[in-house]
Design an enzyme around this catalytic site. Structure first.
Site, PDB file in Angstrom:
ATOM      1  N   LYS A   9      61.077  76.561 107.653  1.00  0.00           N
ATOM      2  CA  LYS A   9      61.285  75.212 107.122  1.00  0.00           C
ATOM      3  C   LYS A   9      62.675  75.103 106.483  1.00  0.00           C
ATOM      4  O   LYS A   9      63.375  74.108 106.664  1.00  0.00           O
ATOM      5  CB  LYS A   9      60.176  74.863 106.114  1.00  0.00           C
ATOM      6  CG  LYS A   9      58.862  74.566 106.830  1.00  0.00           C
ATOM      7  CD  LYS A   9      57.634  74.563 105.941  1.00  0.00           C
ATOM      8  CE  LYS A   9      56.403  74.373 106.841  1.00  0.00           C
ATOM      9  NZ  LYS A   9      55.129  74.418 106.152  1.00  0.00           N
TER      10      LYS A   9
ATOM     11  N   GLN B 143      53.310  75.119 100.201  1.00  0.00           N
ATOM     12  CA  GLN B 143      52.745  75.806 101.366  1.00  0.00           C
ATOM     13  C   GLN B 143      51.289  76.188 101.092  1.00  0.00           C
ATOM     14  O   GLN B 143      50.989  76.856 100.106  1.00  0.00           O
ATOM     15  CB  GLN B 143      53.588  77.064 101.657  1.00  0.00           C
ATOM     16  CG  GLN B 143      53.183  77.807 102.906  1.00  0.00           C
ATOM     17  CD  GLN B 143      53.451  77.031 104.187  1.00  0.00           C
ATOM     18  OE1 GLN B 143      54.475  76.392 104.354  1.00  0.00           O
ATOM     19  NE2 GLN B 143      52.491  77.053 105.095  1.00  0.00           N
TER      20      GLN B 143
ATOM     21  N   ASP C 265      53.992  65.757 103.246  1.00  0.00           N
ATOM     22  CA  ASP C 265      52.882  66.102 104.144  1.00  0.00           C
ATOM     23  C   ASP C 265      51.821  64.998 104.213  1.00  0.00           C
ATOM     24  O   ASP C 265      50.869  65.108 104.987  1.00  0.00           O
ATOM     25  CB  ASP C 265      52.175  67.375 103.631  1.00  0.00           C
ATOM     26  CG  ASP C 265      52.825  68.641 104.140  1.00  0.00           C
ATOM     27  OD1 ASP C 265      53.275  68.643 105.298  1.00  0.00           O
ATOM     28  OD2 ASP C 265      52.863  69.635 103.388  1.00  0.00           O
TER      29      ASP C 265
END
Ligand code: ADP
Length: 284
Positions: free
Chosen positions: A49, A93, A116
């Site tokens: 990422k 994460q 997200d």
């Protein structure tokens, strides 16, 4: 014979486009990625990422917490990032260590920086159909369908899996796009009776070999989200038995090289979208 959907090539094109768009913004889009614990797969994802941010010309910050870090430490970081004007997107994460409350962590991230789209406010916006960003896997699949001119409107879409990260938002996205959506999961009594109806079949069960040729309608578009790692060879396979399904399908995604790269590219696209919103360059 199915057309193989090349997620890798599509993702590379999207990254190029993002880089070009980012270069002309008044400031760099910024993403913060937080990793708690030493899980090797999570470490790899986080590394990738940060690398993707560099490639797209984004500002990025990475935070590494130990597996036994307290929830308060993580909440403190999130509150600082919520107030940091260089940061457009915040990602924690998953999975997080068990001493931390996942819901509390997700709800502490500002909904406007929730890259997200896991915050309940954004889940509500997805139910309504007007969230500015969607979770990366459903967003990536949606882009794939668009790029390969696979229509959703008026089609029967079967979603195998109902996780909060993939299955549920994917179904909502298909519904938004005027598909007729059937959700299947572990309690579905006759999976085959459902999957055989699908014009678009999306599978995210994490169950190797679940979808056999006999379960797929002739001409269906089949999207395999799963990444099942063979403990002996280390190789990844999906939930779909590719050799059986490919001759019947009109489109199919390979594993790897299908959904995975698109998911990765969508994190960058979501960050760019949030950055543009924060800069007042997009309408809410
Ligand atoms: P992901 O994060 O990829 O969505 P999860 O493990 O969180 O994966 O969720 C798996 C989903 O797949 C669950 O909704 C579960 O009900 C569904 N599932 C798992 N195995 C089967 C199966 N054999 N048949 C139908 N659905 C299944």
């Amino acid at each position: 014979m199915a057309r193989i959907i090349d997620g890798k090539a599509l993702a590379a094109g999207i990254r190029e486009q993002i880089k070009t768009e980012a270069a002309v913004l008044p400031r760099q889009p910024g993403l913060a990625v937080i990793l708690a614990g030493e899980d090797p797969a999570s470490q790899l994802y986080v590394r990738n990422k940060v690398k993707d941010c560099e490639e797209c010309g984004f500002f990025s910050r990475r935070f590494d917490l130990s597996a036994d870090a307290s929830e308060e430490v993580l909440l403190g970081i999130l509150n600082k990032l919520n107030a940091d004007s260089r940061i457009d997107g915040i990602l924690v994460q998953l999975p997080i260590p068990k001493q931390m409350d996942e819901k509390r962590i997700i709800e502490t991230i500002s909904p406007e920086k929730d890259v997200d789209a896991f915050h309940p406010l954004n889940v509500g916006r997805m139910v309504r159909g007007d969230s500015p960003v969607w979770p990366c896997t459903p967003a990536g699949i949606s882009e794939m369908l668009k790029a390969y001119h696979i229509p959703v409107d008026g089609k029967i879409c079967v979603m195998v899996g109902r996780s909060n990260i993939v299955g549920k938002p994917m179904g909502l996205r298909l519904l938004r796009d005027h598909g007729t959506v059937i959700y299947c999961h572990r309690h579905t009594p006759d999976l085959q009776a459902m999957t055989r109806q699908a014009d678009i079949l999306i599978v995210a069960a994490g169950c190797k070999g679940l979808i056999r040729g006999s379960m797929v309608k002739e001409g269906a578009a089949v999207i395999d989200v799963a990444m099942n790692r063979d403990p002996e060879t280390g190789k990844f396979t999906g939930d779909v038995v590719f050799d059986e399904v490919e001759p019947k399908a009109s489109f199919i995604t390979p594993v790897p090289g299908g959904v995975g790269p698109m998911t990765r590219a969508m994190l960058m696209k979501n960050t760019l979208t949030l950055a543009k919103l924060h800069m007042g360059l997009l309408e809410k």
